[in-house]
Write a protein that holds these residues in place. Structure first.
Motif, PDB file in Angstrom:
ATOM      1  N   TRP A  71       0.826  -1.208   0.000  1.00 49.04           N
ATOM      2  CA  TRP A  71       0.000   0.000   0.000  1.00 49.04           C
ATOM      3  C   TRP A  71       0.863   1.262   0.000  1.00 49.04           C
ATOM      4  N   ALA A  72       2.045   1.196   0.614  1.00 48.56           N
ATOM      5  CA  ALA A  72       2.890   2.383   0.782  1.00 48.56           C
ATOM      6  C   ALA A  72       3.568   2.829  -0.505  1.00 48.56           C
ATOM      7  N   HIS A  73       3.527   2.006  -1.548  1.00 51.43           N
ATOM      8  CA  HIS A  73       4.299   2.308  -2.760  1.00 51.43           C
ATOM      9  C   HIS A  73       3.951   3.663  -3.379  1.00 51.43           C
ATOM     10  N   ASN A  74       2.714   4.101  -3.256  1.00 53.31           N
ATOM     11  CA  ASN A  74       2.285   5.338  -3.911  1.00 53.31           C
ATOM     12  C   ASN A  74       2.394   6.564  -3.008  1.00 53.31           C
ATOM     13  N   TYR A  75       3.063   6.418  -1.863  1.00 55.47           N
ATOM     14  CA  TYR A  75       3.113   7.514  -0.896  1.00 55.47           C
ATOM     15  C   TYR A  75       4.557   7.772  -0.486  1.00 55.47           C
ATOM     16  N   VAL A  76       4.851   9.034  -0.216  1.00 55.02           N
ATOM     17  CA  VAL A  76       6.214   9.436   0.141  1.00 55.02           C
ATOM     18  C   VAL A  76       6.351   9.404   1.656  1.00 55.02           C
ATOM     19  N   GLY A  77       7.298   8.626   2.125  1.00 55.69           N
ATOM     20  CA  GLY A  77       7.500   8.489   3.559  1.00 55.69           C
ATOM     21  C   GLY A  77       8.598   9.394   4.087  1.00 55.69           C
ATOM     22  N   LEU A  78       9.146   9.028   5.231  1.00 52.45           N
ATOM     23  CA  LEU A  78      10.185   9.821   5.875  1.00 52.45           C
ATOM     24  C   LEU A  78      11.499   9.714   5.105  1.00 52.45           C
ATOM     25  N   PRO A  79      12.297  10.775   5.126  1.00 55.90           N
ATOM     26  CA  PRO A  79      13.582  10.758   4.414  1.00 55.90           C
ATOM     27  C   PRO A  79      14.666  10.088   5.244  1.00 55.90           C
ATOM     28  N   MET A 109      -9.250  -0.701   0.224  1.00 58.69           N
ATOM     29  CA  MET A 109      -8.455  -1.045   1.412  1.00 58.69           C
ATOM     30  C   MET A 109      -7.240  -0.141   1.544  1.00 58.69           C
ATOM     31  N   GLU A 110      -6.600   0.171   0.431  1.00 59.97           N
ATOM     32  CA  GLU A 110      -5.457   1.087   0.502  1.00 59.97           C
ATOM     33  C   GLU A 110      -5.901   2.454   1.004  1.00 59.97           C
ATOM     34  N   ARG A 111      -6.998   2.955   0.481  1.00 60.14           N
ATOM     35  CA  ARG A 111      -7.451   4.298   0.830  1.00 60.14           C
ATOM     36  C   ARG A 111      -7.760   4.426   2.314  1.00 60.14           C
ATOM     37  N   VAL A 112      -8.463   3.465   2.888  1.00 56.84           N
ATOM     38  CA  VAL A 112      -8.933   3.616   4.271  1.00 56.84           C
ATOM     39  C   VAL A 112      -7.892   3.198   5.306  1.00 56.84           C
ATOM     40  N   ASN A 113      -6.761   2.661   4.879  1.00 57.55           N
ATOM     41  CA  ASN A 113      -5.758   2.219   5.848  1.00 57.55           C
ATOM     42  C   ASN A 113      -4.648   3.236   6.092  1.00 57.55           C
ATOM     43  N   GLY A 114      -4.676   4.364   5.429  1.00 58.67           N
ATOM     44  CA  GLY A 114      -3.669   5.381   5.686  1.00 58.67           C
ATOM     45  C   GLY A 114      -3.919   6.116   6.988  1.00 58.67           C
ATOM     46  N   LYS A 115      -2.854   6.482   7.669  1.00 61.13           N
ATOM     47  CA  LYS A 115      -2.997   7.219   8.928  1.00 61.13           C
ATOM     48  C   LYS A 115      -3.569   8.621   8.691  1.00 61.13           C
TER      49      LYS A 115
END
Length: 453
Positions: free
Chosen positions: A33-41, A157-163
């Motif tokens: 799910w995290a593939h399309n989102y930018v996380g911490l550097p 499921m991807e949409r509703v599982n983001g913080k």
């Protein structure tokens, strides 16, 4: 007969108490799910993928004898006999051929025409694919085999599982939030961190799709805060993108962490399943204790929150199991939604053992981290823990719930780390602590085990 807990899940997820479920326990789903989102550097730490994948064996005690579980490696014969002796009726195993290194069980299914044919042969109108959470991989398995998902589609499921989604849902419903804010740009992160640091309290910055201590950083000094912001600016300079998907939360003094679960059926009905005290360290999940020591007022607030959150999730297309993390503050203030995990969770897999052995008293679900010099045969673990096992239903004792994770990293140069998943049952919390000590002492007598954490 399968457990009442499992039959309830089948009724909610499929509408049929007699449905057959094909379990695909993809514990790594958040990474997808995290593939399309930018996380911490920050450098990404290893998530021990072999161990995480072998956690799929936890599904063996949840599934019933008429169900199927997809596995990357077969269950240990000794563990299977041990589970049968305790009264569990295990599912049929479908062992997937090895694929490229690091591939998930779902990816290996898609790469195996024979496995796809075997799964397609199960499609009879009452058989469903039951992933821990549906990503594009599990949806493709469903489409390729004709087995409908016992879960929503992967986009939902991807949409509703983001913080970030979870915090905004809490704000929309007027639920008491953990103080914090959502950040989707580096500018928003900079402003949020500097506001928080000026207040003089530690901050916790979490990736929207981080899990179990991964993708999380604690900022307890201005120096750490500025270091993180500098790294974010440097990444922006490299990539040209100011995007980031994180939440920034204020540190709260607390009495305990909580985890509760409810289930949304396909028609939108909501069933409150349970609440447990969660044991964590540095954001990493360690286990659960039940029953909780919450007041009737707090329990009522959690049940009301489950109803409100569940109704909102169903409006957004979700049905199925929802696990929610919450906090009881040091001043007895309840923060009923810290994170929403709209999928199966660790507690979900504890249902049948809890139903079988906890009629009263207390239970502790935990894993022991073993420092190993060599692989450990199951019979060596059973020889020391067997005397501590329950003698029958509703009896006290220690139950092994997953063994495959013990030797999952055995191809590494020793010492390597293994995990032994268990549930302990006793008359009260003091007796649980004593049983925990007995388990530790017993495991220390197994020669390859050099240390226990």
């Amino acid at each position: 007969m399968s457990s009442a807990y499992l039959r309830g899940l089948k009724k909610s997820l499929t509408g049929n108490l007699e449905a057959r479920l094909v379990f695909l326990c993809n514990f790594e789903v958040e990474h997808t799910w995290a593939h399309n989102y930018v996380g911490l550097p920050m450098p990404k730490l290893s998530s021990a993928p072999a161990t995480v994948q072998r956690m799929e064996e936890l599904g063996a005690l949840l599934a019933g004898s008429g169900d199927v579980i997809c596995l990357g490696a077969p269950l240990d014969p000794g563990f299977k006999q041990y589970a049968a002796d305790l009264g569990f009726r295990l599912p049929t195993e479908l062992v997937v051929p090895k694929g490229k290194p690091g591939a998930s069980t779902g990816e290996r299914i898609l790469a195996s025409p024979d496995t796809l044919r075997r799964l397609a042969a199960l499609a009879d109108g009452r058989t469903y694919l039951m992933p821990m959470g549906a990503s594009a991989t599990e949806q493709k398995v469903s489409e390729s085999t004709g087995l409908p998902l016992a879960a929503p589609d992967s986009d939902t499921m991807e949409r509703v599982n983001g913080k970030i989604y979870g915090r905004r849902l809490v704000e929309e419903l007027g639920i008491r939030p953990v103080p914090g804010e959502c950040c989707e740009t580096v500018d928003e992160l900079t402003a949020a961190v500097r506001r928080g640091i000026e207040e003089g309290k530690p901050l916790i910055v979490k990736e929207s799709y981080g899990v179990s201590g991964k993708g999380l950083i604690v900022l307890d000094t201005p120096v750490k805060a500025e270091r993180l912001l500098r790294m974010a600016r440097q990444r922006t300079a490299r990539t040209g993108s100011r995007a980031i998907h994180v939440v920034v939360e204020r540190f709260l003094a607390k009495k305990c962490d909580l985890n509760y679960q409810f289930t949304i059926d396909r028609a939108g009905g909501i069933h409150f399943d349970f609440v447990k005290e969660a044991q964590t360290a540095d954001g990493v999940h360690l286990g659960h204790v039940m029953p909780t020591r919450l007041s009737a007022t707090h329990l009522a607030e959690l049940e009301d929150t489950a109803r409100r959150v569940g109704k909102r999730l169903h409006t957004d297309g979700l049905f199925g199991v929802v696990g929610v993390d919450a906090i009881l503050g040091a001043d007895d203030t309840l923060y009923p939604v810290l994170e929403i995990n709209a999928r199966l969770n660790m507690s979900s897999y504890q249902g049948p053992p809890t139903e079988r052995f906890l009629s009263s008293g207390a239970a502790l679900a935990k894993h022991y981290v073993l420092d190993l010099e060599a692989p450990v045969p199951f019979h060596e673990i059973e020889s020391v823990l067997g005397p501590l096992a329950p003698r029958g239903p509703a009896d006290a004792g220690a139950v092994i719930t997953c063994f495959g994770t013990v030797n999952a990293e055995a191809d590494r140069r020793p010492p390597f780390e293994g995990r032994l998943y268990t549930m302990l049952f006793a008359q009260d919390r003091d007796a649980l602590a004593a049983l925990d000590a007995e388990v530790r002492d017993a495991l220390s007598a197994v020669p390859p085990i050099q240390g226990i954490r």
